[in-house]
Design a protein around this motif. Structure first.
Motif, PDB file in Angstrom:
ATOM      1  N   ALA A  13      55.225   0.055  25.926  1.00  0.00           N
ATOM      2  CA  ALA A  13      55.105  -0.469  27.301  1.00  0.00           C
ATOM      3  C   ALA A  13      55.877  -1.771  27.457  1.00  0.00           C
ATOM      4  CB  ALA A  13      53.623  -0.677  27.625  1.00  0.00           C
ATOM      5  N   GLN A  17      56.255   0.171  31.344  1.00  0.00           N
ATOM      6  CA  GLN A  17      55.804   1.562  31.458  1.00  0.00           C
ATOM      7  C   GLN A  17      54.275   1.625  31.467  1.00  0.00           C
ATOM      8  OE1 GLN A  17      57.876   0.296  29.071  1.00  0.00           O
ATOM      9  NE2 GLN A  17      59.212   1.894  28.238  1.00  0.00           N
ATOM     10  N   THR A  18      53.764   2.635  32.170  1.00  0.00           N
ATOM     11  CA  THR A  18      52.321   2.877  32.173  1.00  0.00           C
ATOM     12  C   THR A  18      51.950   3.674  30.932  1.00  0.00           C
ATOM     13  OG1 THR A  18      52.244   2.903  34.589  1.00  0.00           O
ATOM     14  CG2 THR A  18      50.399   3.940  33.420  1.00  0.00           C
TER      15      THR A  18
END
Length: 422
Positions: A13, A17-18
Motif C-alpha cells: 500500500a 492502494q487499498t
C-alpha cells in the motif's frame, strides 16, 4: 532487483492502494494483535486456502487504520505469487528488502509480512536475523502451510522468541455471518455439509465446489507433499487420503491401514504408511487425536482417531450420506474445541470410550457426541460413559435433537452451535 521491486509495489500500500482484507476474522485478529509491539515473531500456520493471507492483510490494515502506521513501513511478500519466482533464497529476499528500504527511505519501525515463507530456501536465517537485529526496530509476521515450519533450525534459533497461531477454516458463526443465515439446526446441517473454506462460499454450484476442492487437494498432495518429500508412490498417497477421509472418527492404527491395502492387493509397509500419514497431518489436511487413559493418566500408543481439517474434502469428493451426519458432527466438535484453544484427546476408561477430553490451562471438559438421543441404548451409552468418570470436571453430551434436555446428574446437554462459547 529493481524489476522485482516494481512487482512488489502492486501488493503493498506504498502508493495509496487499498488493502483487500476480505471478511474480517475478529477472533484471530484480536489474538494476534494482542502480541503487537513485541519482538516475538508471529507465525500463522494452517492448511492452504484457510485464510492466512487475508489475515496478514487484515493485520496490515489494522496497523494503518488503528495504529497510524505509515503504509511505507509495511513490507509484504507472498511467495505463492509468480511475481516473486526470482526470490528463491534468503539472500534474494534480503537483497529485495534492502532495495525497498533504500528506495522508499523508510524511517522508524518496519513491519515485515512473509506469506507462504516455506517456499524460500533458508528463510529461517532472514527471519532470525531481522527479528533479533537490535540496531533497527523490526516486527515480523510469517505464514506457512506445513506444521514443520517451526521445527528444526528456526525453533532452535528463536528458542521461545515466537508465538504460533493455527488458522482453521471458518467456524459456524462466521459461516452464518457471511451467508446471512439464522442460527439453528437447518443452517448448521448446511454448514456440516459445506464446510468452512472461505472460497467455497462464493461458488454457486455443486460442480464448481467439487472442482475447487479436488484442485485444492491436488495442490496439497502434489506441491506440499510430493515435491517436498519426493513421494515415490503417489497412488498409495491418494488411496490413503481417501481411506482417512471416509473413516474420520474411527479408531485407526497403521497396522489396520496396511491390512486394508493388502486386501486390495496393494503392497506397502509400516514405515511408508506411517510417513505418508504424517505428511498429511503436517499439511493440516488431517488432525490426529491420541487416546488418553483416564485411569493410568497416560497417552496410549497404537490406534488413534483422525479428523479432517475441513469436511468439504469428504463431502464433495466422496459424497455426503445420511449415515455420515454423526461422524461429521463429531469432526465438527473436535475442530470447534481446537478453535477455542483446547488440547483434544480421545478418552479411554476401562472398556469405555469418551469421545473427547479437552484441556485448556487448568480447565478440563469431557464431551460425548451423538447424532440423536433417539433410544434408551444411546442415552445410556452417552450419559452412562460420562457418569463413570469420578471427578468433578464439566461433562457434556452434544447432539442434534430438536429438544433440549434437562441436566442429568450434572451432565449438560448441548446443541452443537452452543459450543461457540463453551
Amino acid at each position: 532487483m529493481a524489476n522485482v521491486f516494481e512487482k512488489t509495489k502492486r501488493y503493498n500500500a506504498w502508493e495509496g492502494q487499498t488493502i483487500q482484507i476480505g471478511y474480517e476474522r475478529k477472533q484471530y485478529l484480536e489474538k494476534i494483535t494482542g502480541f503487537l509491539d513485541t519482538r516475538l515473531v508471529k507465525v500463522l500456520v494452517g492448511q492452504r486456502r484457510s485464510g492466512k493471507s487475508y489475515l496478514l492483510r487484515q493485520i496490515m490494515n489494522y496497523l494503518i487504520t488503528n495504529k497510524n502506521v505509515d503504509p511505507k513501513n509495511l513490507f509484504f511478500l507472498n511467495k505463492e505469487f509468480i511475481a516473486f519466482d526470482e526470490i528463491q533464497e534468503a539472500t534474494d529476499l534480503d537483497e529485495l528488502f534492502s532495495f525497498y528500504r533504500a528506495q522508499l527511505q523508510v524511517e522508524g519501525k518496519i513491519y515485515i509480512f512473509l506469506d507462504e515463507v516455506q517456499n524460500i530456501e533458508g528463510w529461517e536465517t532472514f527471519v532470525n536475523s531481522y527479528s533479533q537485529d537490535f540496531t533497527q526496530d523490526y516486527e515480523l509476521f510469517v505464514s506457512g502451510s506445513n506444521s514443520t515450519l517451526l521445527s528444526g533450525e528456526l525453533a532452535t534459533l528463536l528458542s521461545g522468541r515466537y508465538v504460533e497461531f493455527e488458522i482453521l477454516p471458518f467456524d459456524y458463526s462466521e459461516f452464518l455471518d457471511v451467508k446471512e443465515l439464522t442460527l439453528g439446526k437447518e443452517s448448521f446441517l448446511e454448514y456440516l455439509k459445506t464446510g468452512g473454506l472461505p472460497e467455497l462460499f462464493h461458488l454457486n454450484s455443486e460442480e464448481l465446489k467439487r472442482n475447487y476442492i479436488a484442485s485444492l487437494k491436488n495442490t496439497v498432495i502434489l506441491r506440499d507433499i510430493l515435491d517436498r518429500h519426493k513421494i515415490k508412490d503417489l497412488p498409495l498417497l491418494e488411496e490413503l487420503f481417501k481411506f482417512l477421509a471416509v473413516n474420520i472418527g474411527n479408531l485407526t492404527a497403521i497396522s489396520n491401514i496396511i491390512n486394508y491395502f493388502k486386501s486390495k492387493q496393494k503392497k506397502t509397509n509400516y514405515e511408508t504408511v506411517s510417513s505418508y500419514v504424517q505428511y498429511l497431518t503436517d499439511a493440516f489436511i488431517f488432525h490426529q487425536a491420541d487416546r488418553f487413559n483416564l485411569r493410568g493418566k497416560q497417552v496410549l500408543g497404537g490406534a488413534c482417531k483422525y479428523y479432517l481439517n475441513d469436511l468439504a474434502f469428504k463431502n464433495f469428493l466422496f459424497g455426503f450420506l445420511p449415515t455420515d451426519v454423526g461422524y461429521n458432527l463429531e469432526n465438527y466438535v473436535y475442530l470447534q474445541l481446537k478453535r477455542l484453544g483446547y488440547e483434544v484427546q480421545v478418552g479411554v476408561l476401562n472398556n469405555l470410550e469418551i469421545d473427547f477430553i479437552a484441556q485448556k490451562a487448568d480447565r478440563i471438559i469431557y464431551i460425548q457426541v451423538a447424532y440423536l438421543l433417539n433410544n434408551e441404548n444411546v442415552i445410556n451409552r452417552e450419559f452412562g460413559n460420562l457418569l463413570q468418570i469420578k471427578d468433578n470436571y464439566e461433562k457434556y453430551v452434544v447432539s442434534l435433537d430438536d429438544m433440549k434436555y434437562s441436566n442429568y446428574e450434572g451432565i449438560l446437554h448441548l446443541h452443537p452451535w452452543e459450543l461457540i462459547n463453551i
